[in-house]
Every structure is written in structure tokens, then in C-alpha cells.
Motif scaffolding. Structure first.
Motif, short mmCIF file in Angstrom:
data_model
loop_
_atom_site.label_atom_id
_atom_site.label_comp_id
_atom_site.label_asym_id
_atom_site.label_seq_id
_atom_site.Cartn_x
_atom_site.Cartn_y
_atom_site.Cartn_z
N LEU A 91 16.46 -31.42 -10.66
CA LEU A 91 17.60 -31.23 -11.55
C LEU A 91 17.63 -29.80 -12.08
O LEU A 91 18.67 -29.13 -12.06
CB LEU A 91 17.53 -32.23 -12.70
N ARG A 92 16.47 -29.32 -12.54
CA ARG A 92 16.40 -27.95 -13.04
C ARG A 92 16.66 -26.94 -11.92
O ARG A 92 17.29 -25.89 -12.16
CB ARG A 92 15.02 -27.69 -13.66
N LYS A 93 16.21 -27.27 -10.73
CA LYS A 93 16.37 -26.36 -9.60
C LYS A 93 17.83 -26.12 -9.25
O LYS A 93 18.24 -24.99 -8.96
CB LYS A 93 15.62 -26.92 -8.38
N TYR A 94 18.66 -27.18 -9.28
CA TYR A 94 20.04 -27.08 -8.82
C TYR A 94 21.06 -26.96 -9.94
O TYR A 94 22.20 -26.56 -9.70
CB TYR A 94 20.39 -28.28 -7.94
N ARG A 95 20.67 -27.30 -11.16
CA ARG A 95 21.64 -27.33 -12.27
C ARG A 95 22.26 -25.96 -12.52
O ARG A 95 23.49 -25.84 -12.68
CB ARG A 95 20.93 -27.84 -13.52
N GLU A 96 21.46 -24.92 -12.56
CA GLU A 96 21.97 -23.60 -12.89
C GLU A 96 22.95 -23.10 -11.83
O GLU A 96 24.00 -22.54 -12.16
CB GLU A 96 20.82 -22.61 -13.04
N GLY A 97 22.64 -23.33 -10.57
CA GLY A 97 23.52 -22.87 -9.51
C GLY A 97 24.86 -23.56 -9.50
O GLY A 97 25.86 -23.00 -9.04
N MET A 98 24.90 -24.79 -10.02
CA MET A 98 26.16 -25.53 -10.08
C MET A 98 26.90 -25.32 -11.39
O MET A 98 28.03 -25.78 -11.54
CB MET A 98 25.89 -27.03 -9.89
N ALA A 99 26.26 -24.63 -12.34
CA ALA A 99 26.88 -24.36 -13.64
C ALA A 99 27.38 -25.64 -14.30
O ALA A 99 28.50 -25.71 -14.80
CB ALA A 99 28.01 -23.35 -13.49
N LEU B 259 24.14 -34.54 -8.97
CA LEU B 259 24.63 -33.47 -9.85
C LEU B 259 26.10 -33.17 -9.56
O LEU B 259 26.89 -32.93 -10.48
CB LEU B 259 23.80 -32.21 -9.64
N LEU B 260 26.46 -33.20 -8.31
CA LEU B 260 27.85 -32.96 -7.94
C LEU B 260 28.77 -34.05 -8.48
O LEU B 260 29.90 -33.79 -8.88
CB LEU B 260 27.99 -32.87 -6.41
N LEU B 261 28.26 -35.28 -8.50
CA LEU B 261 29.08 -36.42 -8.92
C LEU B 261 29.12 -36.59 -10.44
O LEU B 261 30.08 -37.15 -10.98
CB LEU B 261 28.53 -37.70 -8.29
N CYS B 262 28.08 -36.12 -11.12
CA CYS B 262 27.97 -36.36 -12.56
C CYS B 262 29.07 -35.62 -13.34
O CYS B 262 29.32 -34.44 -13.12
CB CYS B 262 26.59 -35.90 -13.03
N ARG B 263 29.69 -36.35 -14.28
CA ARG B 263 30.75 -35.74 -15.10
C ARG B 263 30.37 -35.69 -16.58
O ARG B 263 31.19 -35.34 -17.42
CB ARG B 263 32.06 -36.52 -14.91
N GLY B 264 29.15 -36.07 -16.90
CA GLY B 264 28.69 -36.02 -18.28
C GLY B 264 27.45 -35.17 -18.42
O GLY B 264 27.14 -34.34 -17.57
N GLU B 265 26.71 -35.41 -19.50
CA GLU B 265 25.50 -34.66 -19.74
C GLU B 265 24.26 -35.32 -19.15
O GLU B 265 23.21 -34.69 -19.06
CB GLU B 265 25.29 -34.47 -21.25
#
Length: 255
Positions: A192-200, A234-240
């Protein structure tokens, strides 16, 4: 606990990495056994990076991905004019890894003739380029890996027993993810930490239900499948928080 990118907290993983650390202190040939997606190359890199050869090259060859007709050239190189299109001489991967480590992934997929050639390299520490009979001495450590049962292949006559004993001086078993379920939440947070920043995306974690669902699944694709699952979620998630509904897990495989 992370070991050079290898993440987990289970006792089984810790024991595997303890053996990897011991292997790093020797120059012995290592055989890493594990299913596809468990991280065999990461373990090989860990051993190299902590060995006396750490300043030398780390060269990777996936023996199962290179066509049989090209594997010999890939590993041992060729001389000018050795075959049509060989306009210049080229060293092979063993020469490129001189002073360092060569990682032979999926060595169980090699053919019997190639196994004979590999055995000769391990015995004599020399290679012969295609089109040249002059031996070239190499100072290369070999770490091999496979997702196949080499003992069974030896019993069936599909893998040479003498090569098996040569490469398995220091065997290390990398357990599948389903056998170290306590590592799943740690790995999920890591990816999650690895990809979260790149997806903003402002996703800060997983719901308890999502973590339970991840832990129930048996992950036939192992760590690689979990990484892909977190990236898609991560792509599908719309919340926190990533919920169970956000997870892309095949219900047929879930248990």
C-alpha cells in the motif's frame, strides 16, 4: 521485519533469512527452493549484497524464459562468426558475473545437454564460448533457484543427480505465503505504501474486514499475487480505507 526488501514477521520467514545470512558468509553454491512468486530473486540478491562479492555484479538469467537454442549463447557467449549474425564476439552471463554472482532462476527447466554444460562450469570454473574451444576461467558464484521438485526430476531421469548435488550445497526453502499468514497484513501495508504515492490517493490503510479477507485467501500466486491485488484495490478504492468490497480476489480461490 524487512530484509533488503523482503518483508514479514513470521518465524518461518525469519528462519529462511537466517539461513540466507549464513549463506552470505560463505562462497558455497546455493539452491533456493520455492513456488512462483515467493521472492526467490530477492533472497538471492540479499545473499549477494551481504557477501564478500557485494561489490561485484549480480547477473540474473531466467533459464525457463530463454529458448533452449539461445540459452547456451546467453550463458557462455560466442565468438565472431560462430553463427549467422554473430558479427562480433560477445561474453556470456557467466563472464559478465566474474567477481560477483550469477543467479540461475528456474534451473529445473534446463535440458539434459545444458545440464552437462552447467556441471562442467561448476566443476572446472571455466566456460567455452560458442564457436571457440578455448576455456575462459571465471570467478563467479552460482545461486540457483527453482519452483520444481528437483529430487523428483532426478528420480524420473529429467535432472542430473550430479548437477543437483553440485548446486544444492546450501539449500534454502522459501515457504509459500499461505504457510506464513501472519506476514500477509505486513506485506499488504508495505505494498500500500509502495503504490499509494504514485497514484496520489489518500488511502491510509485497510479495514479489519479487508485484512481478514486477505488472511483467509490462500494466495496460489504468493507474494506477487498479493502485490497485484493491493495495487488493483488501490485503483478501486474511493475512500480512505480499502474495504473487502475493494479487494480483487477470485471467490473461487477464497476459503
Amino acid at each position: 521485519m524487512p530484509w533488503n526488501g523482503i518483508v514479514g514477521r513470521s518465524e518461518k520467514l525469519a528462519e529462511t533469512m537466517r539461513l540466507a545470512s549464513l549463506a552470505a558468509g560463505t562462497d558455497a553454491t546455493v539452491l533456493i527452493l520455492g513456488r512462483t512468486g515467493t521472492g526467490k530473486e530477492l533472497v538471492a540478491r540479499y545473499i549477494h549484497d551481504r557477501s564478500a562479492r557485494r561489490s561485484g555484479p549480480f547477473v540474473v538469467v531466467n533459464c525457463g524464459a530463454v529458448p533452449e537454442t539461445l540459452l547456451e549463447v546467453e550463458l557462455f557467449g560466442h565468438e565472431k562468426g560462430a553463427y549467422t549474425g554473430a558479427v562480433t564476439a560477445r561474453p556470456g552471463r557467466f563472464e559478465m558475473a566474474d567477481g560477483g554472482t550469477i543467479f540461475l532462476d528456474e534451473i529445473g527447466d534446463t535440458s539434459p545437454p545444458m545440464q552437462v554444460k552447467l556441471l562442467r562450469v561448476l566443476q572446472d570454473l571455466t566456460v567455452e564460448r560458442v564457436g571457440d574451444s578455448r576455456p575462459v576461467r571465471v570467478n563467479t558464484r552460482v545461486i540457483a533457484a527453482t519452483n520444481r521438485d528437483l529430487k523428483e526430476l532426478v528420480a524420473r531421469g529429467r535432472f542430473r543427480a550430479d548437477l543437483y548435488y553440485r548446486i544444492s550445497v546450501f539449500p534454502i526453502v522459501l515457504p509459500p505465503l499461505r504457510d506464513r499468514a501472519e506476514d500477509i497484513p505486513v506485506l499488504a501495508e508495505h505494498f500500500l505504501r509502495k503504490y499509494r504515492e504514485g497514484m496520489a490517493k489518500p488511502v491510509r490503510g485497510f479495514t479489519e474486514g479487508a485484512l481478514r479477507a486477505l488472511s483467509r485467501y490462500h494466495w496460489p500466486g504468493n507474494v506477487r499475487e498479493l502485490e497485484n491485488c493491493v495495487q488493483r484495490s488501490l485503483l478501486l478504492c474511493r475512500g480512505e480505507l480499502i474495504t473487502e468490497d475493494d479487494l480483487w480476489i477470485d471467490p473461487v480461490e477464497a476459503s
